[in-house]
Enzyme design. Structure first.
Site, mmCIF file in Angstrom:
data_model
loop_
_atom_site.group_PDB
_atom_site.id
_atom_site.type_symbol
_atom_site.label_atom_id
_atom_site.label_comp_id
_atom_site.label_asym_id
_atom_site.label_seq_id
_atom_site.Cartn_x
_atom_site.Cartn_y
_atom_site.Cartn_z
ATOM 1 N N GLU A 46 -5.457 12.185 -10.176
ATOM 2 C CA GLU A 46 -6.479 11.217 -10.555
ATOM 3 C C GLU A 46 -7.716 11.358 -9.670
ATOM 4 O O GLU A 46 -7.619 11.721 -8.502
ATOM 5 C CB GLU A 46 -5.927 9.793 -10.429
ATOM 6 C CG GLU A 46 -4.710 9.547 -11.287
ATOM 7 C CD GLU A 46 -4.054 8.201 -10.995
ATOM 8 O OE1 GLU A 46 -4.645 7.415 -10.232
ATOM 9 O OE2 GLU A 46 -2.963 7.958 -11.525
ATOM 10 N N CYS B 145 -13.989 9.515 -5.578
ATOM 11 C CA CYS B 145 -12.741 9.548 -4.827
ATOM 12 C C CYS B 145 -11.872 10.625 -5.452
ATOM 13 O O CYS B 145 -11.607 10.598 -6.664
ATOM 14 C CB CYS B 145 -12.068 8.184 -4.899
ATOM 15 S SG CYS B 145 -10.572 8.040 -3.908
ATOM 16 N N CYS C 122 2.338 12.498 -3.266
ATOM 17 C CA CYS C 122 2.107 12.333 -1.832
ATOM 18 C C CYS C 122 3.444 12.211 -1.119
ATOM 19 O O CYS C 122 4.376 11.586 -1.636
ATOM 20 C CB CYS C 122 1.263 11.075 -1.572
ATOM 21 S SG CYS C 122 0.811 10.855 0.170
ATOM 22 N N CYS D 72 3.948 5.683 1.713
ATOM 23 C CA CYS D 72 3.463 4.311 1.872
ATOM 24 C C CYS D 72 4.074 3.452 0.762
ATOM 25 O O CYS D 72 3.919 3.748 -0.420
ATOM 26 C CB CYS D 72 1.944 4.270 1.810
ATOM 27 S SG CYS D 72 1.138 5.233 3.112
ATOM 28 N N CYS E 287 2.027 2.084 -2.360
ATOM 29 C CA CYS E 287 1.120 3.009 -3.038
ATOM 30 C C CYS E 287 1.826 3.724 -4.186
ATOM 31 O O CYS E 287 2.903 4.293 -4.008
ATOM 32 C CB CYS E 287 0.578 4.020 -2.031
ATOM 33 S SG CYS E 287 -0.540 5.244 -2.769
ATOM 34 N N GLY F 26 -2.414 11.981 -2.504
ATOM 35 C CA GLY F 26 -2.095 12.980 -1.498
ATOM 36 C C GLY F 26 -2.653 12.653 -0.131
ATOM 37 O O GLY F 26 -3.497 11.761 0.046
ATOM 38 N N SER G 164 -5.914 5.348 7.801
ATOM 39 C CA SER G 164 -5.248 4.247 7.098
ATOM 40 C C SER G 164 -4.217 3.620 8.037
ATOM 41 O O SER G 164 -3.144 4.182 8.248
ATOM 42 C CB SER G 164 -4.578 4.772 5.831
ATOM 43 O OG SER G 164 -5.548 5.275 4.931
ATOM 44 N N LEU G 165 -4.550 2.473 8.579
ATOM 45 C CA LEU G 165 -3.723 1.838 9.596
ATOM 46 C C LEU G 165 -2.677 0.908 8.974
ATOM 47 O O LEU G 165 -1.476 1.057 9.197
ATOM 48 C CB LEU G 165 -4.621 1.062 10.561
ATOM 49 C CG LEU G 165 -4.138 0.862 11.988
ATOM 50 C CD1 LEU G 165 -3.747 2.166 12.645
ATOM 51 C CD2 LEU G 165 -5.215 0.146 12.798
ATOM 52 N N HIS G 166 -3.136 -0.094 8.237
ATOM 53 C CA HIS G 166 -2.295 -0.995 7.426
ATOM 54 C C HIS G 166 -1.398 -1.944 8.227
ATOM 55 O O HIS G 166 -0.759 -2.813 7.621
ATOM 56 C CB HIS G 166 -1.427 -0.202 6.452
ATOM 57 C CG HIS G 166 -2.178 0.731 5.565
ATOM 58 N ND1 HIS G 166 -3.390 0.390 4.995
ATOM 59 C CD2 HIS G 166 -1.895 1.997 5.145
ATOM 60 C CE1 HIS G 166 -3.822 1.409 4.262
ATOM 61 N NE2 HIS G 166 -2.949 2.390 4.341
ATOM 62 N N ASN H 250 -4.463 -3.979 -4.622
ATOM 63 C CA ASN H 250 -4.463 -3.866 -6.074
ATOM 64 C C ASN H 250 -3.010 -3.787 -6.525
ATOM 65 O O ASN H 250 -2.344 -2.785 -6.249
ATOM 66 C CB ASN H 250 -5.190 -2.583 -6.513
ATOM 67 C CG ASN H 250 -6.538 -2.858 -7.137
ATOM 68 O OD1 ASN H 250 -6.816 -3.958 -7.568
ATOM 69 N ND2 ASN H 250 -7.376 -1.836 -7.190
ATOM 70 N N CYS I 65 -4.800 4.309 -6.389
ATOM 71 C CA CYS I 65 -4.292 5.677 -6.445
ATOM 72 C C CYS I 65 -2.929 5.749 -7.111
ATOM 73 O O CYS I 65 -1.998 5.038 -6.727
ATOM 74 C CB CYS I 65 -4.184 6.256 -5.032
ATOM 75 S SG CYS I 65 -5.774 6.477 -4.236
#
Length: 373
Positions: A114, A127, A134, A138, A141, A183, A238-240, A314, A357
């Site tokens: 995508e 993007c 991936c 995560c 995701c 990815g 990307s910490l999160h 999202n 994603c």
């Protein structure tokens, strides 16, 4: 030399799900400029034709070699016999009322990735994906739910950029690139850097490295390799989560790495590039949006020159995570800002078109899904 006409934008392809375009021809977009010049020379064509061809592809928005009308017919025929300009196809195109557009690209081997075009004022940001799936895992995701199949080639990454460029009117151009699609970009450095070499080239897409961002969950050895390249791309980590216990739950690869080594590698990148670091934080309702998490986050970021991008989640069908409440979002932001952290709460775009994603690909694979072709 006169400027090339910009060809009209193509209509979305109406492919049948599951079909793949198979070709034995190499992908032209995988060629470096030196390889193209060598190919031309071997066939008796002057090397200046390389610049003409590249201008047609990256500025003129040509989709076929036949459209390159100032090239000799023999050269156009040789190119068409030897290469595919685009090896993928548009399996699905979705458009949101806010102007966001998402393309599901079906690759020559049947894999799907995508890419997204975002319109924000004068900005035309894209993007782009770097892998089919991936491996980072995560938990919130959609990209990694089925693991990773393979890395994308430089040409497959460039093809996404060009397909998105083709969706712009003739008087608009791409302004920003974010390697934040499907990815982990730093797990595919050769493909990503090869594509970005063309994206930043004045004879390519002509986008400044300062307008190109590479996103990563944080792979310290790869961050150090990127620093050694010496090109000042923006780095977004990307910490999160603000601590190892929570981050290892949300980003399983963290169990082998830890937050501190990631922060240290990011600091080294800042020292070598001079580019302010960006940290990404997907805000999950009831999980990492508490006041305690916000205070812990300010503790680990204090003293660093960073921008904190906070992204309300999202929702993804089939996953248990939810968007945080407006109250939680507001309080989280207040705590960070009161501690002197530069914070940007990213507006959620493309909700209507599964813009997070991996959502579009996953929904297309589900027999219950409703696709927008």
């Amino acid at each position: 030399m006169t400027s090339l006409p910009i060809l009209s934008s193509p209509q979305p392809a109406d492919d049948q799900p599951g079909a793949a375009r198979r070709s034995s021809k190499p992908h032209w977009l995988d060629l470096t400029e030196d390889q193209l010049i060598e190919w031309l020379s071997d066939r008796g064509h002057p090397k200046f034709r390389a610049k003409q061809i590249r201008r047609w592809v990256y500025t003129g928005r040509a989709e076929t070699f036949e459209q390159m009308t100032d090239l000799p017919a023999k050269l156009r025929a040789d190119l068409a016999d030897a290469f595919e300009l685009f090896t993928g196809s548009q399996a699905c195109v979705s458009t949101s009322p806010d102007g966001t557009e998402k393309i599901l690209v079906r690759l020559h081997d049947g894999g799907e990735v995508e890419c997204v075009l975002l319109r924000d004022g004068a900005r035309r940001s894209i993007c782009v994906s770097s892998q089919v799936g991936c491996a980072m895992g995560c938990v919130f995701c959609a990209s990694g739910l089925d693991g990773v199949d393979r890395n994308l080639t430089r040409g497959e990454i460039l093809e996404q950029m060009l397909r998105l460029q083709h969706r712009l009117p003739a008087d608009e151009r791409l302004s920003h690139i974010v390697m934040m699609g499907m990815g982990e970009p730093l797990a595919n450095l050769p493909g990503v850097l090869g594509a970005l070499d063309v994206a930043r080239d004045e004879n390519g897409l002509g986008i400044s490295p300062r307008r190109i961002t590479i996103s990563t969950v944080g792979l310290p050895p790869a961050i150090d390799k990127l620093a050694k390249v010496g090109i000042p791309y923006n780095l977004a980590v990307s910490l999160h989560a603000p601590n190892d216990e929570l981050r290892s739950r949300l980003v399983p690869v963290n169990r082998k790495i830890g937050i501190e080594p990631v922060l240290s590698a990011a600091d080294r990148y800042f020292e070598s590039s001079g580019r302010r670091l960006t940290f990404e934080y997907v805000l999950l309702g009831g999980i990492n949006d508490s006041e305690q998490c916000a205070h812990e986050l300010t503790g680990i970021l204090r003293g660093r020159s960073v921008m904190m991008n906070v992204i309300p989640y999202n929702p993804v069908e089939g996953l248990p995570y939810v968007t945080p409440s407006n109250r939680s979002i507001t309080r989280f932001k207040q705590i960070l800002e009161s501690s002197g952290i530069n914070v940007n709460f990213r507006q959620r775009k493309g909700n209507e078109i599964n813009a997070a994603c991996g959502q579009l690909r996953r929904n297309r694979q589900s027999p219950q899904s409703d696709s927008h072709a």
